[in-house]
Design a protein around this motif. Structure first.
Motif, PDB file in Angstrom:
ATOM      1  N   GLN A 198       0.827  -1.214   0.000  1.00 59.57           N
ATOM      2  CA  GLN A 198       0.000   0.000   0.000  1.00 59.57           C
ATOM      3  C   GLN A 198       0.856   1.257   0.000  1.00 59.57           C
ATOM      4  OE1 GLN A 198      -2.574  -0.513   3.390  1.00 59.57           O
ATOM      5  NE2 GLN A 198      -3.372  -2.445   2.595  1.00 59.57           N
ATOM      6  N   ASN A 206      -2.313  -0.956  -8.469  1.00 65.67           N
ATOM      7  CA  ASN A 206      -2.571  -2.149  -7.676  1.00 65.67           C
ATOM      8  C   ASN A 206      -2.675  -3.356  -8.620  1.00 65.67           C
ATOM      9  OD1 ASN A 206      -3.465  -4.156  -5.978  1.00 65.67           O
ATOM     10  ND2 ASN A 206      -5.450  -3.217  -5.557  1.00 65.67           N
ATOM     11  N   GLU A 249      -9.742  -5.789  -6.884  1.00 69.28           N
ATOM     12  CA  GLU A 249      -9.719  -6.220  -5.491  1.00 69.28           C
ATOM     13  C   GLU A 249      -8.741  -5.366  -4.696  1.00 69.28           C
ATOM     14  OE1 GLU A 249      -9.278 -10.413  -4.879  1.00 69.28           O
ATOM     15  OE2 GLU A 249     -10.273 -10.898  -6.775  1.00 69.28           O
ATOM     16  N   ALA A 250      -8.945  -5.304  -3.390  1.00 67.45           N
ATOM     17  CA  ALA A 250      -8.063  -4.528  -2.523  1.00 67.45           C
ATOM     18  C   ALA A 250      -6.720  -5.239  -2.353  1.00 67.45           C
ATOM     19  CB  ALA A 250      -8.725  -4.327  -1.163  1.00 67.45           C
ATOM     20  N   CYS A 251      -5.753  -4.515  -1.819  1.00 71.99           N
ATOM     21  CA  CYS A 251      -4.450  -5.119  -1.536  1.00 71.99           C
ATOM     22  C   CYS A 251      -4.605  -6.211  -0.481  1.00 71.99           C
ATOM     23  CB  CYS A 251      -3.468  -4.063  -1.021  1.00 71.99           C
ATOM     24  SG  CYS A 251      -2.910  -2.907  -2.269  1.00 71.99           S
TER      25      CYS A 251
END
Length: 504
Positions: A292, A303, A308-310
């Motif tokens: 991040q 990313n 999708e999130a980290c």
């Protein structure tokens, strides 16, 4: 203020006689002696060979990350013969020297202290000699040549020196600190790829130890070149090295993998080592907090898992081979897919395959990104890799309980047991940065690493002023005594500027 000019005459090893003058202000008897020495060195090293201007010396007196001091002068020899002569002159004058390559080290080992008492010997101009033996897969190279310069010269031969780093150090500095890098699991560290070297000794002053052999097998006595590996320059000045080379990969396959949990990381490593063997070239862990930080602070970085999130943690895994797929019949991209398919939804939650340069850019940008987060508290540690998961759980829990404002943003070489357990004291933390708290924290983490997990407080970065106290704390008395005896033999006047070996 009293101003005096000194003139010195020098006869070099080639028989050339030269004179030079140097002007100093407000001198004492000791300064008079030093000024005469500087004049002799100016004779020897020529124009731009001796730097005295504090502004010009500044970049040689400040480390890449830690350490900042002052030097009387910066000496910049451009040949082995000049190194021999300057050592003779300085030892005769009992003048302390500090050896410096590209000054990319992270423990202040090549940075002078604040006493303004040493001469920095920079080998940045010692880079005329690169002789490649493609058949023997070896190269003779001057110590001042930087890693990228060497690999650029090797490229037309299909060879490279495979120490993979974010920095661009000199070859001499890499030997002095035994550099490892991200691909140690396949290629080894500098120690494993060093065939020979040449060094100038402080005792006898200017003596040359010539171990320039390109042999891989030479069992004729102690391997003396290894005395200089990891010594930080305390035992002499390396002026040339003979290195073992490797063929450039013809294929690579890269993946960024999200493990099920921390325990799965080592299981994934075990499976890839077992089934891919020598194709496995890198296995790097990256925490979600570090990833991040890269996305926040490094321009044009995206990313890799979007939308999708980290993840909380990911693994950068690389396979490589110097055999072409036409000859070997192996396609590494296919092998990577075959390896990951049965692991998905078990040890692996998600994976991004390909885009090797982009994925490696993430890994190599972590340190730079963390600097923007606040004050970095860096740990370069290692331990048996079977202990890494347990250590990470215990260390992060300890931080949460005792230093909750400090962020853990770790990454590292899980395949060789290395971990850059980097912490950040955020710039916006409610508690103001306190160096004494950091020192207390550092000792607690190192105690955990060394005493409980049988690890090292310096996996790659070597020993320097930055971790001198920890060398004294964790190194056995017998080992310190032996290292001190070796330094006393090779530097009896303690002129190398590095005095922590043996507890001196």
């Amino acid at each position: 203020m009293l101003e005096t000019t000194f003139t010195a005459t020098t006869t070099t090893s080639t028989g050339t006689v030269a004179t030079a003058a140097i002007t100093i202000n407000d001198y004492s008897a000791n300064q008079e002696k030093q000024a005469a020495l500087l004049a002799a060195l100016q004779n020897l090293l020529g124009e731009r060979g001796v730097l005295l201007d504090p502004i010009e010396c500044e970049k040689y007196c400040k480390g890449a990350r830690y350490g900042e001091g002052k030097a009387v002068a910066v000496l910049r020899p451009n040949s082995h013969e000049q190194v021999v002569e300057l050592v003779r002159l300085c030892v005769d004058a009992q003048q302390a020297l500090l050896m410096q390559g590209a000054n990319t080290g992270l423990v202040a080992g090549s940075t002078p202290d604040t006493s303004a008492s040493v001469f920095v010997v920079s080998l940045e101009r010692l880079k005329q000699h690169i002789v490649i033996d493609a058949v023997n897969r070896s190269v003779e190279v001057d110590a001042g040549v930087c890693l990228q310069e060497l690999n650029d010269a090797l490229l037309p031969h299909g060879l490279f020196f495979p120490i993979d780093l974010a920095a661009n150090p000199s070859i001499g500095g890499m030997i002095a600190t035994n550099t490892g890098g991200a691909k140690l699991i396949k290629y080894g560290d500098v120690r494993q790829n060093l065939l020979g070297l040449r060094a100038v000794l402080l005792e006898p002053a200017g003596a040359v130890l010539d171990l320039q052999t390109a042999l891989r097998k030479n069992n004729t006595g102690p391997d003396l070149k290894q005395l200089f590996v990891g010594s930080s320059g305390a035992f002499g000045i390396i002026t040339r090295a003979v290195l073992q080379l490797h063929h450039l990969p013809k294929q690579t396959a890269t993946a960024l993998i999200v493990p099920r949990d921390q325990t799965a990381v080592l299981e994934i490593l075990r499976i890839f080592e077992r089934d891919c063997g020598e194709f496995l070239s890198a296995f790097e862990g990256i925490s979600g907090t570090a990833l991040q930080a890269v996305l926040r602070h490094i321009p044009d970085m995206q990313n890799p898992f979007a939308p999708e999130a980290c993840p909380d943690y990911c693994i950068l895994l690389e396979l490589c081979s110097s055999a072409s797929q036409d000859i070997s019949g192996i396609v590494l991209d296919d092998l990577m897919m075959r390896m990951l398919e049965p692991l998905l939804d078990q040890e692996v939650q998600n994976a991004v395959i390909g885009r090797g340069k982009d994925l490696w850019r993430i890994r190599h940008s972590v340190s730079e990104a963390l600097r923007h987060e606040g004050k970095m508290i860096a740990f370069d540690i290692s331990m048996p890799r079977s202990a890494l998961v347990e250590f990470r759980v215990e260390a992060t829990t300890f931080l949460q309980c005792n230093y909750p404002w400090i962020k853990c943003m770790d990454f590292g070489h899980w395949a060789d047991g290395g971990c850059h357990f980097n912490l950040v004291w955020p710039a916006d933390a409610k508690m103001t940065f306190d160096a004494s708290v950091v020192q207390e924290l550092r000792q607690q983490i190192y105690d955990l690493v060394v005493h409980k997990y049988h690890g090292s407080f310096s996996a790659e970065h070597g020993v320097g002023p930055y971790n001198r106290d920890f060398y004294q704390r964790y190194t056995s008395d017998v080992a310190k005594h032996l290292a001190g005896k070796i330094q006393l033999l090779l530097d009896p006047q303690r002129l190398s500027g590095l005095t922590w070996f043996g507890g001196v």
